[in-house]
Design a protein around this motif. Structure first.
Motif, PDB file in Angstrom:
ATOM      1  N   SER A  11      37.218 -12.002  73.172  1.00  0.00           N
ATOM      2  CA  SER A  11      38.387 -12.137  72.297  1.00  0.00           C
ATOM      3  C   SER A  11      39.086 -10.796  72.138  1.00  0.00           C
ATOM      4  O   SER A  11      38.542  -9.745  72.489  1.00  0.00           O
ATOM      5  N   GLY A  12      40.269 -10.836  71.582  1.00  0.00           N
ATOM      6  CA  GLY A  12      41.042  -9.628  71.343  1.00  0.00           C
ATOM      7  C   GLY A  12      40.365  -8.663  70.394  1.00  0.00           C
ATOM      8  O   GLY A  12      40.586  -7.455  70.470  1.00  0.00           O
ATOM      9  N   ASP A  13      39.513  -9.177  69.511  1.00  0.00           N
ATOM     10  CA  ASP A  13      38.804  -8.297  68.592  1.00  0.00           C
ATOM     11  C   ASP A  13      37.394  -7.965  69.060  1.00  0.00           C
ATOM     12  O   ASP A  13      36.567  -7.480  68.297  1.00  0.00           O
ATOM     13  N   GLY A  14      37.133  -8.203  70.357  1.00  0.00           N
ATOM     14  CA  GLY A  14      35.912  -7.720  70.994  1.00  0.00           C
ATOM     15  C   GLY A  14      34.691  -8.613  70.950  1.00  0.00           C
ATOM     16  O   GLY A  14      33.632  -8.222  71.442  1.00  0.00           O
ATOM     17  N   PHE A  15      34.792  -9.797  70.418  1.00  0.00           N
ATOM     18  CA  PHE A  15      33.639 -10.699  70.403  1.00  0.00           C
ATOM     19  C   PHE A  15      33.487 -11.361  71.769  1.00  0.00           C
ATOM     20  O   PHE A  15      34.481 -11.711  72.407  1.00  0.00           O
ATOM     21  N   GLU A  16      32.254 -11.530  72.195  1.00  0.00           N
ATOM     22  CA  GLU A  16      31.967 -12.108  73.504  1.00  0.00           C
ATOM     23  C   GLU A  16      31.291 -13.464  73.345  1.00  0.00           C
ATOM     24  O   GLU A  16      30.403 -13.623  72.516  1.00  0.00           O
ATOM     25  N   PHE A  17      31.712 -14.402  74.177  1.00  0.00           N
ATOM     26  CA  PHE A  17      31.157 -15.753  74.166  1.00  0.00           C
ATOM     27  C   PHE A  17      30.673 -16.075  75.574  1.00  0.00           C
ATOM     28  O   PHE A  17      31.457 -16.007  76.522  1.00  0.00           O
ATOM     29  N   VAL A  18      29.410 -16.414  75.693  1.00  0.00           N
ATOM     30  CA  VAL A  18      28.855 -16.805  76.983  1.00  0.00           C
ATOM     31  C   VAL A  18      29.011 -18.317  77.078  1.00  0.00           C
ATOM     32  O   VAL A  18      28.555 -19.055  76.201  1.00  0.00           O
ATOM     33  N   VAL A  19      29.660 -18.754  78.150  1.00  0.00           N
ATOM     34  CA  VAL A  19      30.049 -20.155  78.301  1.00  0.00           C
ATOM     35  C   VAL A  19      29.551 -20.678  79.638  1.00  0.00           C
ATOM     36  O   VAL A  19      29.607 -19.972  80.654  1.00  0.00           O
ATOM     37  N   LEU A  20      29.101 -21.903  79.648  1.00  0.00           N
ATOM     38  CA  LEU A  20      28.743 -22.563  80.890  1.00  0.00           C
ATOM     39  C   LEU A  20      29.985 -22.621  81.774  1.00  0.00           C
ATOM     40  O   LEU A  20      31.030 -23.120  81.349  1.00  0.00           O
ATOM     41  N   ARG A  21      29.914 -22.057  82.954  1.00  0.00           N
ATOM     42  CA  ARG A  21      31.065 -21.989  83.850  1.00  0.00           C
ATOM     43  C   ARG A  21      31.678 -23.371  84.067  1.00  0.00           C
ATOM     44  O   ARG A  21      32.895 -23.534  83.996  1.00  0.00           O
ATOM     45  N   GLU A  22      30.858 -24.345  84.314  1.00  0.00           N
ATOM     46  CA  GLU A  22      31.344 -25.700  84.589  1.00  0.00           C
ATOM     47  C   GLU A  22      32.146 -26.251  83.407  1.00  0.00           C
ATOM     48  O   GLU A  22      33.140 -26.947  83.593  1.00  0.00           O
ATOM     49  N   ALA A  23      31.751 -25.922  82.191  1.00  0.00           N
ATOM     50  CA  ALA A  23      32.474 -26.380  81.000  1.00  0.00           C
ATOM     51  C   ALA A  23      33.817 -25.658  80.880  1.00  0.00           C
ATOM     52  O   ALA A  23      34.831 -26.272  80.573  1.00  0.00           O
ATOM     53  N   ALA A  24      33.831 -24.355  81.139  1.00  0.00           N
ATOM     54  CA  ALA A  24      35.065 -23.567  81.008  1.00  0.00           C
ATOM     55  C   ALA A  24      36.099 -23.934  82.062  1.00  0.00           C
ATOM     56  O   ALA A  24      37.298 -23.740  81.853  1.00  0.00           O
ATOM     57  N   LEU A  25      35.657 -24.486  83.185  1.00  0.00           N
ATOM     58  CA  LEU A  25      36.594 -24.828  84.250  1.00  0.00           C
ATOM     59  C   LEU A  25      37.474 -26.022  83.915  1.00  0.00           C
ATOM     60  O   LEU A  25      38.353 -26.383  84.703  1.00  0.00           O
ATOM     61  N   VAL A  26      37.316 -26.609  82.728  1.00  0.00           N
ATOM     62  CA  VAL A  26      38.255 -27.630  82.275  1.00  0.00           C
ATOM     63  C   VAL A  26      39.632 -26.993  82.073  1.00  0.00           C
ATOM     64  O   VAL A  26      40.650 -27.666  82.144  1.00  0.00           O
ATOM     65  N   SER A  27      39.642 -25.683  81.870  1.00  0.00           N
ATOM     66  CA  SER A  27      40.902 -24.957  81.706  1.00  0.00           C
ATOM     67  C   SER A  27      41.436 -24.515  83.065  1.00  0.00           C
ATOM     68  O   SER A  27      40.812 -23.698  83.742  1.00  0.00           O
TER      69      SER A  27
END
Length: 105
Positions: A11-27
């Motif tokens: 995020s813009g304020d530096g927080f990191e989110f680890v996401v399942l690649r397959e789930a993020a590819l909906v975008s």
């Protein structure tokens, strides 16, 4: 191109989110970043300075919600705080979440 099962969204304020690649590819936006000639494709790390951690966290929740329920019927609505509606609408537009998801590749 990284073959990692997970990607990191920052995020813009530096927080990191680890996401399942397959789930993020909906975008389609993220899909393009991870498959194009961009540094994100090599590092599996995408930074979104436009979005706060609160908004990006809800986007990540949606990615996993969609991934878990994509083949199910009668899925309950996802809870969206009223005060976040405008920001989430802008995020949905940015990530092209109004586009119809494409079949898995």
């Amino acid at each position: 191109m990284s073959d990692s099962k997970y990607i990191t969204l920052v995020s813009g304020d530096g927080f990191e989110f680890v996401v399942l690649r397959e789930a993020a590819l909906v975008s389609p936006t993220i899909k393009g970043m991870l498959r194009g000639p961009f540094i994100e494709a090599q590092t599996s790390r995408c930074t979104f300075p436009e979005f706060s951690a609160i908004v990006l966290e809800k986007v990540v929740d949606y990615f996993h919600y969609w991934h878990r329920n994509q083949d199910k019927e009668d899925v309950p609505d996802m809870e969206i705080p009223v005060e976040m509606c405008l920001e989430l609408l802008m995020a949905a537009n940015y990530f092209n979440l109004d586009a119809r998801p494409t079949p898995r590749e």
